[in-house]
Design a protein around this motif. Structure first.
Motif, PDB file in Angstrom:
ATOM      1  N   ASP A 168       0.689  -1.267   0.081  1.00  0.00           N
ATOM      2  CA  ASP A 168      -0.084  -0.064   0.154  1.00  0.00           C
ATOM      3  C   ASP A 168       0.736   1.337  -0.118  1.00  0.00           C
ATOM      4  N   GLN A 169       2.193   1.143   0.044  1.00  0.00           N
ATOM      5  CA  GLN A 169       3.115   2.451   0.046  1.00  0.00           C
ATOM      6  C   GLN A 169       3.572   2.513  -1.362  1.00  0.00           C
ATOM      7  N   SER A 171       2.447   3.380  -4.111  1.00  0.00           N
ATOM      8  CA  SER A 171       2.098   4.567  -5.118  1.00  0.00           C
ATOM      9  C   SER A 171       2.639   6.024  -4.743  1.00  0.00           C
ATOM     10  N   SER A 172       3.457   5.935  -3.531  1.00  0.00           N
ATOM     11  CA  SER A 172       3.993   7.296  -3.424  1.00  0.00           C
ATOM     12  C   SER A 172       5.659   7.239  -3.847  1.00  0.00           C
ATOM     13  N   LYS A 195       5.456   6.144  -9.155  1.00  0.00           N
ATOM     14  CA  LYS A 195       4.045   6.150  -8.179  1.00  0.00           C
ATOM     15  C   LYS A 195       2.972   5.306  -9.005  1.00  0.00           C
ATOM     16  N   PRO A 196       3.223   3.994  -9.233  1.00  0.00           N
ATOM     17  CA  PRO A 196       2.182   3.059  -9.809  1.00  0.00           C
ATOM     18  C   PRO A 196       1.092   2.723  -8.756  1.00  0.00           C
ATOM     19  N   SER A 197      -0.046   2.162  -9.079  1.00  0.00           N
ATOM     20  CA  SER A 197      -1.053   1.806  -8.246  1.00  0.00           C
ATOM     21  C   SER A 197      -0.732   0.561  -7.662  1.00  0.00           C
ATOM     22  N   PRO A 198      -1.251   0.073  -6.475  1.00  0.00           N
ATOM     23  CA  PRO A 198      -0.569  -1.261  -6.119  1.00  0.00           C
ATOM     24  C   PRO A 198      -0.502  -2.685  -7.065  1.00  0.00           C
ATOM     25  N   ASP A 199      -1.969  -2.458  -7.847  1.00  0.00           N
ATOM     26  CA  ASP A 199      -2.227  -3.459  -8.663  1.00  0.00           C
ATOM     27  C   ASP A 199      -1.339  -3.619  -9.920  1.00  0.00           C
ATOM     28  N   GLN A 200      -0.870  -2.335 -10.060  1.00  0.00           N
ATOM     29  CA  GLN A 200       0.155  -2.423 -11.418  1.00  0.00           C
ATOM     30  C   GLN A 200       1.750  -2.426 -11.077  1.00  0.00           C
ATOM     31  N   SER A 201       2.087  -2.580  -9.627  1.00  0.00           N
ATOM     32  CA  SER A 201       3.314  -2.370  -9.371  1.00  0.00           C
ATOM     33  C   SER A 201       3.958  -3.420  -9.930  1.00  0.00           C
ATOM     34  N   ARG A 228       4.634  12.275 -15.366  1.00  0.00           N
ATOM     35  CA  ARG A 228       3.487  12.433 -14.318  1.00  0.00           C
ATOM     36  C   ARG A 228       3.652  13.812 -13.627  1.00  0.00           C
TER      37      ARG A 228
END
Length: 300
Positions: A168-169, A171-172, A195-201, A228
């Protein structure tokens, strides 16, 4: 592989507006916020010097004059302390002025980390260099930067510091895809995502604020379009270098897996945690501070 040029220079971007700490940073650079009794920027410069880098460039901006003042002499204050016979405090104010040769350049409009690094091109020239972000403090007992320089000397290209975080971290931060090498603490970077979303990391390994860059990064940054947030990202330039074969036009990017202690001063909660941890570990303060802290927590 031919012997590579030594890394002797460090670049420290310090032009950010520090909006997370307003109103304190309206008149004081966020890099000058104290961690106990030293500003955060001094810890970062001390880390660079400990790794053998004594040629320091601070990339500053408007209203950042306090940074220059901190690393400069103050004859009036020195004389006042001498008159009082206060040798201890005199030594403390001398310390930052004698650390390294500190240079300054201005980033007129903050356009991202990549743009800040590009502002250092004239000073750095065609030499490899380190980049240290002021929001990240590394425990002095963890020789991360020295290890990164060692990897650069062995493998060429650029090197980033990596740290594993909870999903969950991600994305930062900038996050990497990687594959192993023959060393437990070194990986080859195959891709980077900002800074990806968790499901795309691609992983849970984030890039923290330490880099050793090949000078080829400047040419890539000049051709890098804003990404970005409308900013020029250093991550985008490093991704281009990662796609090149090692030894080809500054190509190849490796990561050092860091499992030591990192202190974040980039937001209020982490800054407070850093203050408490540093206070608890200071020999001159812990004896009084730790019992008080325990008593205070028990009263909550």
């Amino acid at each position: 592989m031919a012997r590579l040029p030594a890394v002797t220079k460090a670049v420290i971007p310090a032009a950010g507006l520090g909006t997370r700490f307003l109103p304190a940073t309206k008149a004081i650079p966020k890099e000058m916020l104290p961690v106990v009794d030293k500003p955060a920027i001094q810890y970062v410069v001390e880390e660079a010097v400990a790794a053998g880098l004594r040629d320091i460039l601070l990339v500053t901006g408007r209203a950042k004059g306090a940074l220059e003042d901190h690393f400069d002499r103050d004859p009036e204050l020195e004389q006042a302390l001498k008159a009082k016979g206060d040798d201890e405090r005199l030594a403390r104010i001398f310390a930052p002025t004698e650390l390294a040769t500190v240079h300054y350049t201005r980033q007129g409009i903050p356009k991202g980390l990549g743009h800040a690094v590009l502002c250092a091109a004239h000073h750095v020239g065609q030499e490899p260099f380190a980049v240290l972000l002021g929001d990240d403090l590394i425990d002095p007992g963890d020789p991360l930067l020295r290890r990164m320089i060692e990897v650069r000397q062995q493998r060429g290209g650029s090197v980033v510091a990596l740290m594993e975080v909870e999903p969950d971290q991600v994305s930062s931060y900038g996050v990497v895809a990687m594959k192993p090498t023959g060393e437990d603490d070194v990986v080859e970077i195959t891709d980077m995502v900002e800074k990806p979303s968790p499901d795309q990391s691609p992983s849970n390994w984030i890039i923290i604020g330490r880099y050793v860059c090949d000078p080829a990064v400047f040419g890539v940054l000049r051709r890098t379009e804003p990404g970005r947030g409308g900013e020029i990202q250093l991550t985008d330039a490093l991704r281009v270098l990662a796609d090149r074969s090692p030894g080809q036009d500054g190509g190849g990017v490796h990561g050092v897996l860091f499992r030591g202690r990192r202190f974040d001063t980039g937001n209020k909660i982490d800054y407070l945690r850093t203050l408490v941890q540093y206070g608890c570990e200071r020999q001159d303060l812990a004896g009084e501070f730790v019992p008080w802290l325990r008593s205070y927590l028990d009263s909550l």
